[in-house]
Design an enzyme around this catalytic site. Sequence first.
Site, short mmCIF file in Angstrom:
data_model
loop_
_atom_site.label_atom_id
_atom_site.label_comp_id
_atom_site.label_asym_id
_atom_site.label_seq_id
_atom_site.Cartn_x
_atom_site.Cartn_y
_atom_site.Cartn_z
N CYS A 156 56.57 2.43 16.25
CA CYS A 156 56.44 0.97 16.10
C CYS A 156 57.68 0.34 15.48
O CYS A 156 57.62 -0.76 14.94
CB CYS A 156 55.22 0.66 15.23
SG CYS A 156 55.44 1.26 13.55
N CYS A 174 57.25 7.14 22.77
CA CYS A 174 58.11 7.01 21.58
C CYS A 174 59.38 6.23 21.89
O CYS A 174 60.12 5.85 20.98
CB CYS A 174 58.49 8.39 21.05
SG CYS A 174 59.70 9.24 22.11
N CYS A 185 59.32 12.57 18.57
CA CYS A 185 59.09 12.68 20.02
C CYS A 185 58.43 14.02 20.25
O CYS A 185 58.86 15.03 19.70
CB CYS A 185 60.41 12.61 20.77
SG CYS A 185 60.24 13.00 22.51
N CYS A 218 57.79 15.14 23.48
CA CYS A 218 58.04 15.58 24.86
C CYS A 218 59.40 16.20 25.09
O CYS A 218 59.52 17.22 25.76
CB CYS A 218 57.91 14.40 25.82
SG CYS A 218 56.29 13.67 25.96
N LEU A 251 51.89 -5.34 -6.84
CA LEU A 251 53.11 -6.00 -6.40
C LEU A 251 53.56 -5.28 -5.13
O LEU A 251 53.74 -4.07 -5.13
CB LEU A 251 54.21 -5.88 -7.45
CG LEU A 251 53.95 -6.47 -8.84
CD1 LEU A 251 55.21 -6.39 -9.68
CD2 LEU A 251 53.49 -7.92 -8.74
N GLY A 262 57.70 -3.26 -0.14
CA GLY A 262 57.85 -2.65 1.19
C GLY A 262 56.53 -2.23 1.80
O GLY A 262 56.47 -1.84 2.96
N ILE A 320 51.16 0.76 -1.08
CA ILE A 320 49.88 0.03 -1.03
C ILE A 320 49.32 0.05 0.39
O ILE A 320 48.11 0.19 0.60
CB ILE A 320 50.08 -1.43 -1.51
CG1 ILE A 320 50.62 -1.46 -2.96
CG2 ILE A 320 48.79 -2.23 -1.40
CD1 ILE A 320 49.72 -0.85 -4.00
N GLU A 364 54.52 24.77 31.12
CA GLU A 364 54.05 25.56 29.97
C GLU A 364 54.89 26.78 29.57
O GLU A 364 54.99 27.09 28.39
CB GLU A 364 52.63 26.06 30.26
CG GLU A 364 51.62 24.95 30.42
CD GLU A 364 50.28 25.48 30.88
OE1 GLU A 364 49.33 25.47 30.09
OE2 GLU A 364 50.19 25.93 32.03
#
EC number: 1.17.1.4
Length: 1332
Positions: free
Chosen positions: A55, A120, A152, A154, A263, A266, A270, A1264
């Site tokens: 993300c 990814c 990643c 893969c 507080l 970043g 929390i 595989e």
Amino acid sequence: MSAGREGDDLYFYINGKKVMENHADPEMTLLSFLREKLRLTGTKFGCGGGGCGACTVMVSRYRPATKEIIHYSANACLLPLCQLHGAAVTTVEGIGSTKTRIHPVQERIAKAHGSQCGFCTPGMVMSMYTLLRNRPQPTMEDITETLAGNLCRCTGYRPIIDGCRTFCQETNCCQTNGSGNCCLDGGKSTEEPEQEKPQLFDREEFLPLDPTQELIFPPELILMAETASPRTLTFHGERTSWVFPTSLEELVRLKTSNPEAPLVMGNTNIGPEIKYKGVVHPLIISPTRVTELFEVTQTPQGVWLGAGCSLSEVRSLLEKLVPQFPDEKTELFKALIQQLGNLGSQQIRNVASLGGNIMSAYPNSDLNPVLAAGNCKLSAISSGGRREVSLNQDFFVSFGKTVLKPEEIVVSVFIPFSRKWEFVRAFRQAPRKESSFATVTTGMRVFFSEASRVVQDISIYYGGMGPTTVSAARTCKALIARPWDDEVLSRAYDVLLDELALPPSEPGGKVEFRRSLTLSFLFKFNLEILQKLREANVITDELPEKIRPLPREIQPSLQEFQHVPKLQSDLDPVGRPIMHRSAISQATGEAVYCDDVPRTDGELSLALVTSSRAHAKITGLDASEALRIPGVVDVITAKDIPGTKVLTMFGYDEELLAEKEVSCVGQIVCAVVADTRAHAKQGAAAVKVSYEDLPDPIFTAEEAIEKSSFFEPRRMIEKGSVTEAFKSVDRVHEGEIRVGGQEHFYMETQSMLVIPIGEETEFNVYVSTQWPTFTQGTVAKMLGIPSNRVTCHIKRIGGAFGGKITKTSILASIASVAAWKTNRAVRCVLDRGEDMLITGGRHPLLGRYKVGFMNDGSIVAADIQCYINAGNAVDESIQVTEKILLHIDNVYNIPNLRASCAACRTNLPSNTAFRGFGVPQSLIVIENIVDNVAAVLGRPADQIREINMYKGKSVTHYKFEFSPENMLRCWDECKAKSDYSARRRDVEQFNQQHRWKKRGLSIVPIKYGIAFAEAFLNQAAALVHIYTDGSVLVTHGGAEMGQGIHTKMQQVASRELHIPPSQIYISETSTSTVPNTCPSAASFGTDSNGMAVKNACQTLFQRLQPIREKYPKGSWKSWVNAAFFEKISLSATGFHRGPDLHMDWDKMEGQPYAYYVFGACCCEVELDCLTGDSRTVRTDIVADIGRSLNPSVDIGQIEGAFMQGLGLYTLEELKYSPSGLLYTRGPSQYKIPAVCDMPLQFNVYLLSDSHNPHAIYSSKGIGEPILSLGSTVFFAIKEAIAAARSESGLVGPFPLDSPATPERVYLACASPFTQKIPVSKPGSFKPWALNI
């Protein structure tokens, strides 16, 4: 806090567009906002905890004080939406798209073949993009550091690194050195002057990077920051309010009246607390606009750093200060810089603050021991005024607690200059070298009397040795006022061992390892200090070796493959390194995954309620509280299932939803549907299930063996006369090995969307599965409707590896029942932790063996018993036992061989298919046997391997004839390409010269059977349409999960129809176009579906024959048009029966495989004997994959499989509590390989002149086989350990279980430090984790 109160408006920019949010919810993250509110789905949900990088976005801010714009990467899953006021966010959609222009980063990662499943890729792109915004000409070190926080599963990282490397302007690059051949050319070398070797990509084709074309920072935000007199901002959500104070005074007032309010700078501490522990904070204070928290002040004694500075800023500040002062003054700075380089990922360091890191007071903190040892202090403020507090042993009170009062705020942290004759060092050990919480950390500072070795002052602190950062005060006392020599230090080790004792059941486990590391680190400190004293001429003694870090520089790699035949048409794409057909869309974030499908009106989210007991009766289920939560619509239980309530496999029933009894922690009991994902989760947390525990749960294979708890049938196979053979051998060796389980860790978690059509009980199921037909059938049975009412759609899967077959069908069925009951669309996307808890993984194995051999090394007899931990349901465990036994010989012709395998029924979540399907466990058992035979005889393992290999016309233990010629070719070529003999001598020389560093070199072969032994699973079908404009639509039964099956099918259709791939499209896999499909598994997807597509295309090409003859000068489009007007069908189905394979377990014979893939791998590792850390220095793989359909895709599969194997055998460790709960439920606890684990040189060679008559165009399946060759790293580590053990006088075989984690490796080295640790007797204490 109620949502009714008026809050302020939140202003920020996304991709150059202004966003104004009137009701910003403090509990909403940027990721949720992007995906759910703005429909920007390029930013992916991978783990939700900042651990995988899927993300990643770029955040840009303007700093009025310095008039500069800063850009940094961050995890959108941790960034609170409210935190973004005044910021500009750039997502993958904002830097380029196929509709406008793609960005060079997107292009290069795609064209360098760095995107397979693609989930990814947007995160990788954004990390790299942010680096280029800050440094348009990065170094390789910049790139590897930037990508350290992006996982990643893969590719194996090599193609990603190669794509990013093209931005480098390295001074030592071979191009600038004038050698003509560049390392960046993807595998070109000078060995073959007569014909240039083919390359995977041509860097000359790439778009140049033009920094002037990037999005500008919005001028409005600069104006806003410059002119506005800042005012306090408040945002209210359903349960939480968020306040942005503007001054230190206001912050103090807020904190005084709300001492418990956290507080948040970043949100890296929390955020995970709220997400994973369900903590609710009525008020959150964000002091990011309080300028005093960011001030930096220099004094003659040192530097005061604002507590709000991010860790990246702290590191950058210290790096700027170091060259400004003499070395002796910056000892502490340098130790902190070193720790900051390893603490978290770049994305975490960019947002986490110095004050937050100190105050979270983690027991295994990287910084706190160094700050404490360095005599640092902090300045705190409250309504009572300011005070300075020393960071020492009194500062850390208990787990997560410090001496500061709740209302006190840390304003700044003082880091003093060091003095002459003062030395500071920091050490850490972690399960993975980067982006990993430490196991043990330490900060050590010593101050000597001038020009002497007498210790005047010393301070040693450890993290990871109890609930807080601890001071080794007694050890320090034993060293003060004494000379720094062996005698004094020897006493100090004993004091330290006594001072830092840990009980055997200490949380976190690894007690022996942690205690040994405290001694190792002190010893490392000793070696560094001796070096310093020697340099200053204080001592003249001969020194032990200088401690250097493990090598880390990534070298250029080779990828060798064959040219296509000279006579092949330029239009024919088969055999060429063609880019994955969706790679560009994946790199731009436009590729659609299951959870990217837009929400439908009235759609509900589903959350699961799982069992908290391993073996219990359900005595009650109370959903009343859940139903009272706003947004919750219904609770789905077993009683709601209209059709069959169980899934039957091998005569065993598995309940969809537990009704009367649970048999593992994580078994699904019921599900909650609600209007949002957050409400569904709150509802699931509110469901109360009561239990009555049942006696004696079974967790381990040993317990199952003792209680005869197995899934039948148990399999056995025998060849020759084992009992008789043991009587005539020279030597017998017995032993056992354990192979740990493995989590699939596909980047896209289990995802599905079920949409009721609204008539005749028809359902559309959008699902991330490898076997749509199985999901379709299971859903139909559970709903009590025919399969023709259920259509499964798969666009693409974000990785699967075997984990999206049986478990996915169960989850999709539960979602379908919810959709049927509510008559609304239902979406279910599992959190990473849930996914890991519920879905199982690779089967752990216990292997026991007895082997008889002659003095010349030939193995005459072997008796092997294997036990796999199947878990609470049978799933595919019986087939796994069968495949284990069919591969128990690997490449060795053992004349007398007996092997049995049983699937143990235990009270853990059931394990399932996983890439390799038992072979990786099987291979390490037989290779360990061969390795131990070599150790007993004192001979090199490669010689014993060669002596026992199949040679000439051969017959396996299940009476199947084959030729091992290509296997022997792979072996010989691997030895030659890796320069094995010369490097073997180099390794021996290295080991003689180094006491605390050792190297190991290993070479391992493989023979891997391709296709399903169950013949019906080898069939495949396809449907091909030609439209009148000449475009072609291909549909087949295979699911695209990153392995490139759609790309290969496009190549097949292109060859057969004689048209370019650009005219061929593959939209999705669907049960309404191709029915009765078989799973995309067993490395057979391309073999079967390729033949089906070929069959359909040949039919169509044949139909067009009369038209082509009639209009020989026509074009493809004109022929198609003419065929339509002549009423010739332009649609055809294709079918492939597949090979008729079989295995008769009663007769112990059969032909279970269509053919074998052969390969060999050579690996060299370097091992740090004082920490157990290792580095794979070089890997050479030779693979026989016939004639590759697409070398770039196949080499990508080889590299990715190898890295997944490296994870299995050296890194990835599943930990269960004594009550059967999985501890390792996310990337912070479970470590898959990252960029730092990739071999520094990673060479892949495809065996030339290999042909395979049994598969399409003479190719072979490759998904595989190579995974098992990751074991080469395991055996190289084992060899390095043997070299370390010989220093302590230990020779011969020794036990080493897989994975060879730093803990196991370190303890196996049996250094003087490990031998000091008293070992607790098993049974005398309750361990923290089970040994599964």
